[in-house]
Write a protein that holds these residues in place. Structure first.
Motif, PDB file in Angstrom:
ATOM      1  N   GLY A 573      22.421 -11.673  12.830  1.00 39.55           N
ATOM      2  CA  GLY A 573      22.811 -11.875  11.439  1.00 39.55           C
ATOM      3  C   GLY A 573      21.707 -12.562  10.639  1.00 39.55           C
ATOM      4  O   GLY A 573      21.444 -12.196   9.490  1.00 39.55           O
ATOM      5  N   ILE A 574      21.043 -13.565  11.239  1.00 39.76           N
ATOM      6  CA  ILE A 574      19.949 -14.256  10.544  1.00 39.76           C
ATOM      7  C   ILE A 574      18.764 -13.309  10.356  1.00 39.76           C
ATOM      8  O   ILE A 574      18.186 -13.228   9.265  1.00 39.76           O
ATOM      9  CB  ILE A 574      19.527 -15.508  11.330  1.00 39.76           C
ATOM     10  N   ALA A 575      18.409 -12.575  11.418  1.00 42.72           N
ATOM     11  CA  ALA A 575      17.283 -11.639  11.322  1.00 42.72           C
ATOM     12  C   ALA A 575      17.567 -10.547  10.306  1.00 42.72           C
ATOM     13  O   ALA A 575      16.685 -10.130   9.550  1.00 42.72           O
ATOM     14  CB  ALA A 575      17.003 -11.029  12.705  1.00 42.72           C
ATOM     15  N   ASP A 576      18.812 -10.061  10.267  1.00 42.89           N
ATOM     16  CA  ASP A 576      19.201  -9.010   9.321  1.00 42.89           C
ATOM     17  C   ASP A 576      19.107  -9.521   7.888  1.00 42.89           C
ATOM     18  O   ASP A 576      18.602  -8.828   6.993  1.00 42.89           O
ATOM     19  CB  ASP A 576      20.629  -8.555   9.638  1.00 42.89           C
ATOM     20  N   THR A 577      19.568 -10.751   7.647  1.00 41.02           N
ATOM     21  CA  THR A 577      19.499 -11.335   6.306  1.00 41.02           C
ATOM     22  C   THR A 577      18.047 -11.504   5.861  1.00 41.02           C
ATOM     23  O   THR A 577      17.681 -11.172   4.723  1.00 41.02           O
ATOM     24  CB  THR A 577      20.213 -12.702   6.287  1.00 41.02           C
ATOM     25  N   TRP A 578      17.199 -11.996   6.767  1.00 47.62           N
ATOM     26  CA  TRP A 578      15.780 -12.208   6.438  1.00 47.62           C
ATOM     27  C   TRP A 578      15.110 -10.893   6.056  1.00 47.62           C
ATOM     28  O   TRP A 578      14.440 -10.808   5.018  1.00 47.62           O
ATOM     29  CB  TRP A 578      15.086 -12.847   7.628  1.00 47.62           C
ATOM     30  N   ASP A 579      15.327  -9.842   6.843  1.00 47.88           N
ATOM     31  CA  ASP A 579      14.670  -8.570   6.539  1.00 47.88           C
ATOM     32  C   ASP A 579      15.233  -7.943   5.271  1.00 47.88           C
ATOM     33  O   ASP A 579      14.502  -7.286   4.538  1.00 47.88           O
ATOM     34  CB  ASP A 579      14.840  -7.595   7.713  1.00 47.88           C
ATOM     35  N   SER A 580      16.534  -8.137   5.009  1.00 45.03           N
ATOM     36  CA  SER A 580      17.122  -7.601   3.782  1.00 45.03           C
ATOM     37  C   SER A 580      16.521  -8.277   2.551  1.00 45.03           C
ATOM     38  O   SER A 580      16.404  -7.662   1.491  1.00 45.03           O
ATOM     39  CB  SER A 580      18.640  -7.792   3.784  1.00 45.03           C
ATOM     40  N   MET A 581      16.132  -9.568   2.699  1.00 41.19           N
ATOM     41  CA  MET A 581      15.567 -10.286   1.559  1.00 41.19           C
ATOM     42  C   MET A 581      14.127  -9.858   1.280  1.00 41.19           C
ATOM     43  O   MET A 581      13.745  -9.663   0.126  1.00 41.19           O
ATOM     44  CB  MET A 581      15.635 -11.793   1.812  1.00 41.19           C
ATOM     45  N   ILE A 582      13.326  -9.686   2.332  1.00 42.43           N
ATOM     46  CA  ILE A 582      11.900  -9.403   2.124  1.00 42.43           C
ATOM     47  C   ILE A 582      11.576  -7.923   2.179  1.00 42.43           C
ATOM     48  O   ILE A 582      10.469  -7.511   1.850  1.00 42.43           O
ATOM     49  CB  ILE A 582      11.035 -10.155   3.152  1.00 42.43           C
ATOM     50  N   GLY A 583      12.548  -7.082   2.610  1.00 42.79           N
ATOM     51  CA  GLY A 583      12.291  -5.657   2.749  1.00 42.79           C
ATOM     52  C   GLY A 583      12.524  -4.904   1.456  1.00 42.79           C
ATOM     53  O   GLY A 583      13.337  -5.284   0.621  1.00 42.79           O
ATOM     54  N   ASP A 584      11.796  -3.801   1.294  1.00 44.73           N
ATOM     55  CA  ASP A 584      11.958  -2.952   0.105  1.00 44.73           C
ATOM     56  C   ASP A 584      13.184  -2.071   0.267  1.00 44.73           C
ATOM     57  O   ASP A 584      13.453  -1.541   1.347  1.00 44.73           O
ATOM     58  CB  ASP A 584      10.721  -2.074  -0.098  1.00 44.73           C
ATOM     59  N   ARG A 585      13.920  -1.899  -0.817  1.00 44.38           N
ATOM     60  CA  ARG A 585      15.041  -0.960  -0.871  1.00 44.38           C
ATOM     61  C   ARG A 585      14.703   0.145  -1.863  1.00 44.38           C
ATOM     62  O   ARG A 585      13.733   0.049  -2.627  1.00 44.38           O
ATOM     63  CB  ARG A 585      16.338  -1.668  -1.308  1.00 44.38           C
ATOM     64  N   VAL A 586      15.551   1.183  -1.884  1.00 49.71           N
ATOM     65  CA  VAL A 586      15.314   2.301  -2.804  1.00 49.71           C
ATOM     66  C   VAL A 586      15.331   1.813  -4.244  1.00 49.71           C
ATOM     67  O   VAL A 586      14.558   2.261  -5.082  1.00 49.71           O
ATOM     68  CB  VAL A 586      16.372   3.400  -2.579  1.00 49.71           C
ATOM     69  N   TYR A 587      16.226   0.855  -4.532  1.00 48.16           N
ATOM     70  CA  TYR A 587      16.430   0.442  -5.906  1.00 48.16           C
ATOM     71  C   TYR A 587      15.778  -0.890  -6.243  1.00 48.16           C
ATOM     72  O   TYR A 587      15.935  -1.389  -7.365  1.00 48.16           O
ATOM     73  CB  TYR A 587      17.937   0.363  -6.203  1.00 48.16           C
ATOM     74  N   ARG A 588      15.053  -1.536  -5.295  1.00 50.17           N
ATOM     75  CA  ARG A 588      14.377  -2.784  -5.607  1.00 50.17           C
ATOM     76  C   ARG A 588      13.286  -3.063  -4.591  1.00 50.17           C
ATOM     77  O   ARG A 588      13.292  -2.538  -3.484  1.00 50.17           O
ATOM     78  CB  ARG A 588      15.372  -3.958  -5.609  1.00 50.17           C
ATOM     79  N   LYS A 589      12.332  -3.915  -4.966  1.00 53.02           N
ATOM     80  CA  LYS A 589      11.275  -4.373  -4.065  1.00 53.02           C
ATOM     81  C   LYS A 589      11.748  -5.637  -3.352  1.00 53.02           C
ATOM     82  O   LYS A 589      12.541  -6.416  -3.875  1.00 53.02           O
ATOM     83  CB  LYS A 589      10.012  -4.686  -4.873  1.00 53.02           C
ATOM     84  N   GLY A 590      11.248  -5.801  -2.132  1.00 53.05           N
ATOM     85  CA  GLY A 590      11.580  -7.016  -1.399  1.00 53.05           C
ATOM     86  C   GLY A 590      10.899  -8.230  -2.026  1.00 53.05           C
ATOM     87  O   GLY A 590       9.835  -8.133  -2.644  1.00 53.05           O
ATOM     88  N   MET A 591      11.521  -9.401  -1.871  1.00 49.65           N
ATOM     89  CA  MET A 591      10.952 -10.606  -2.452  1.00 49.65           C
ATOM     90  C   MET A 591       9.850 -11.161  -1.537  1.00 49.65           C
ATOM     91  O   MET A 591       9.845 -10.891  -0.325  1.00 49.65           O
ATOM     92  CB  MET A 591      12.049 -11.652  -2.669  1.00 49.65           C
ATOM     93  N   PRO A 592       8.916 -11.921  -2.070  1.00 53.08           N
ATOM     94  CA  PRO A 592       7.866 -12.543  -1.235  1.00 53.08           C
ATOM     95  C   PRO A 592       8.497 -13.469  -0.194  1.00 53.08           C
ATOM     96  O   PRO A 592       9.565 -14.046  -0.410  1.00 53.08           O
ATOM     97  CB  PRO A 592       7.020 -13.313  -2.252  1.00 53.08           C
ATOM     98  N   GLN A 593       7.794 -13.645   0.931  1.00 51.50           N
ATOM     99  CA  GLN A 593       8.324 -14.504   1.989  1.00 51.50           C
ATOM    100  C   GLN A 593       8.492 -15.941   1.515  1.00 51.50           C
ATOM    101  O   GLN A 593       9.430 -16.632   1.929  1.00 51.50           O
ATOM    102  CB  GLN A 593       7.402 -14.457   3.205  1.00 51.50           C
TER     103      GLN A 593
END
Length: 628
Positions: A573-593
């Motif tokens: 769950g922690i790893a998934d949340t971290w990657d969802s925050m910094i990873g790019d999605r179709v509709y948005r760019k990931g945030m800086p670390q």
């Protein structure tokens, strides 16, 4: 009878009797299992069919409600645009008016116009034509906003002028919008109206029409406008999900003048572009009483109902229907004949019988070979055979009881050693078979994961990154190699349930709306259901089903809290949340670390994460950033 022969018979009895008893018990268990599988196969096949019919019709109903709401909103905006254009002065630009019934090679990027009245044809309707033309840009924008869910956007006025976008030239010679059902229904109603399902004359596709009146500044009706919604945009059936779907049918159902339910058209559901034009059928649905018909009449658009056994065309069918209009007389049905599911059950039972016969033959051959081998050993070494045979007998009994790690432990260079090695190899084979079955389940999950990667390209990179991050955190927490192996596979397949999410939601190039978010929240449940056959690896299902649970119980799908959540699921769950925050999605760019790290540091005590794990994770990320 000599003592040696008595000893030989005694040794043979000691060696063979437990083996024979174990074999008989094993065969009896196989027979019981075969009978249970036969019953279960029939029940599961019927349950799967019922579930799939209900699920698909429910999905269609959900789509109808969602797209219907969007269509009504677009229709109101379309009516407002047309009313404003009709009240405004005509544009100064000239408009070339052509009768679209005679057009060929029509430019579909522009609206087309039709003059249904002789007075209009003589040029007396130029003002309204210019006014309608001024709203063409808005119609194009509304059609684009519908994301290809709409077919035609059109309007008709009480002077016989009509306009349609995209343009086409397939009107009948005597076409007059004022005589059409959509025009009359809109004039008679104060709110948008949905018409019964019809077959579009231009495309041959079933369409639902939403229509509403156009009014002048005083509130008087001056015409009507409508939007056609093609039904094929809402259908999403996959034959790979259920083999019996090859014989299922998609049907249009209506209430005839005698109050009977009849099928007026029935087609293959797998071909969404099939042409529905042609003479109507009139196949009566029997076995439906007045109470059932009344219940269907009470359904609103998008609501569904399931019927267990309905007679149609000489066969019995499972029928699932969804209403196409509110408390109306039109339904869409997905029907499947009982004979299809019975044939599938018969094939399953035949397979079970073949397996049972093969098992009996193998047991007989194995027992015969074992008798021969034991007899030879006992004949030449009766005085040494008692203890080893008892030991082998105990091993055989343990194997029969399901203790697959049991072995003889004998190391000999004679025939007894050969026999004991054979028994150990047999035990190895049995244990390997179980391991192979487990590996087969894992391979199946990986096949589904690869299928998901093709369906959703984001999942491939996301799952790999989550796996690496989870393993780093697991190593930091001191997990052993076997637990890390479970963590590795569980993290890689944690989003497997997304294979059950519709492509329109999974690959939507924008943020999900609340209804779509609720559907997306079901993917942990789907993942856990897929992984439940892995009995010895229940942790996989726990990881997949609980990685969205929160430490304070605010997560989903079960609202688990604290240590009720599996440790590996908390890590993923922690790893998934971290990657969802910094990873790019179709509709948005990931945030800086840096930003993501600051957010997690601020929210580490918010209740979402295990306090100890999140602090170790933040320390791990800070150390990694300092090292780089």
């Amino acid at each position: 009878m000599s003592i040696r022969l008595q000893q030989l018979l005694l040794l043979l009895a000691i060696a063979l009797l437990p083996v024979l008893i174990a074999g008989l018990q094993s065969q009896s268990q196989i027979d019981d299992m075969a009978a249970q599988i036969a019953v279960t196969a029939r029940q599961q096949e019927l349950l799967r069919e019922r579930h799939y019919l209900r699920e698909k019709v429910a999905d269609l109903g959900t789509s109808l409600r969602l797209v219907g709401r969007n269509t009504e909103d677009l229709l109101r905006r379309q009516a407002l645009s047309l009313e404003q254009a009709l009240r405004a002065p005509a544009p100064a630009s000239a408009l070339a008016i052509l009768d679209s019934r005679r057009l060929e090679g029509v430019d579909t990027s522009q609206p087309s116009f039709l003059l249904a009245d002789a007075g209009c044809a003589a040029g007396n309707c130029e003002l309204t034509l210019q006014q309608l033309a001024a709203s063409g840009t808005e119609l194009r924008a509304l059609h684009a906003q519908a994301e290809q869910n709409s077919l035609w956007h059109y309007a008709g006025l009480d002077n016989g002028v009509s306009m349609v976008y995209p343009a086409h030239g397939n009107y009948p010679v005597d076409y007059d919008p004022r005589d059409r059902p959509w025009y009359r229904a809109a004039i008679a109603a104060a709110e948008p109206v949905w018409l019964p399902l019809t077959i579009d004359a231009s495309t041959g596709q079933p369409v639902l029409t939403a229509t509403t009146a156009l009014r002048d500044a005083a509130g008087n009706s001056v015409g009507a406008t409508a939007i056609d919604l093609p039904l094929r945009k809402l259908l999403n059936f996959h034959s790979s999900a259920a083999p019996w779907l090859d014989v299922a049918r998609l049907a249009l159902v209506r209430l005839d003048s005698a109050g009977q339910l009849v099928v007026v058209a029935m087609k293959e559901p797998l071909d969404r572009n099939i042409d529905w034009r042609g003479p109507e059928q009139s196949l009566q649905l029997d076995s439906i009483d007045a109470a059932h018909i009344n219940a269907m009449l009470q359904l609103n658009r998008g609501e569904s109902r399931f019927f267990e056994k309905i007679a149609l065309a000489g066969d019995n069918y499972h029928v699932a229907v969804t209403a196409l209009n509110d408390r109306g007389d039109n339904w869409l049905a997905l029907i499947s004949p009982h004979s299809a599911s019975e044939a599938a059950v018969a094939r399953a039972l035949a397979f079970v019988e073949d397996v049972r016969t093969a098992s009996m033959r193998e047991h007989f051959i194995s027992a015969l070979l074992l008798v021969i081998v034991v007899s030879l050993i006992a004949l030449f070494a009766a005085n040494r055979v008692t203890r080893p045979l008892i030991q082998m007998s105990d091993t055989a009994g343990a194997l029969a009881d399901g203790k697959l790690d049991s072995r003889t432990g004998l190391v000999r260079s004679d025939e007894l050693g050969t026999l004991s090695a054979s028994i150990d190899r047999m035990a190895d084979s049995i244990e390997q078979l179980q391991l192979d079955q487990e590996q087969a389940y894992r391979d199946m999950l990986m096949s589904l994961h690869r299928a998901l990667e093709k369906k959703d390209a984001y999942t491939a990179g996301h799952s790999g990154r989550v796996t690496r991050t989870a393993l780093q955190l697991g190593q930091r927490m001191g997990l052993d190699e076997s637990t890390l192996d479970i963590l590795r596979f569980g993290a890689l397949t944690h989003d497997l349930g997304k294979i059950g999410i519709a492509d329109a939601i999974l690959n939507k190039p924008a943020a999900l709306d609340p209804a779509e978010k609720e559907i997306m929240k079901q993917h942990p449940v789907f993942s856990k259901t897929i992984m439940q056959p892995l009995v010895r690896f229940a942790e996989y299902a726990e990881i997949a089903g609980s990685h969205h649970e929160h430490w304070d119980g605010s997560g989903y799908p079960e609202g688990l809290k604290g240590e009720e959540i599996h440790l590996l699921a908390r890590i993923v769950g922690i790893a998934d949340t971290w990657d969802s925050m910094i990873g790019d999605r179709v509709y948005r760019k990931g945030m800086p670390q840096e930003k993501a790290l600051a957010i997690l540091e601020a929210e580490q005590d918010s209740g979402q994460f295990d306090p100890e794990l999140i602090r170790e994770f933040l320390a791990m990320v800070r150390e990694s950033r300092q090292a780089s």
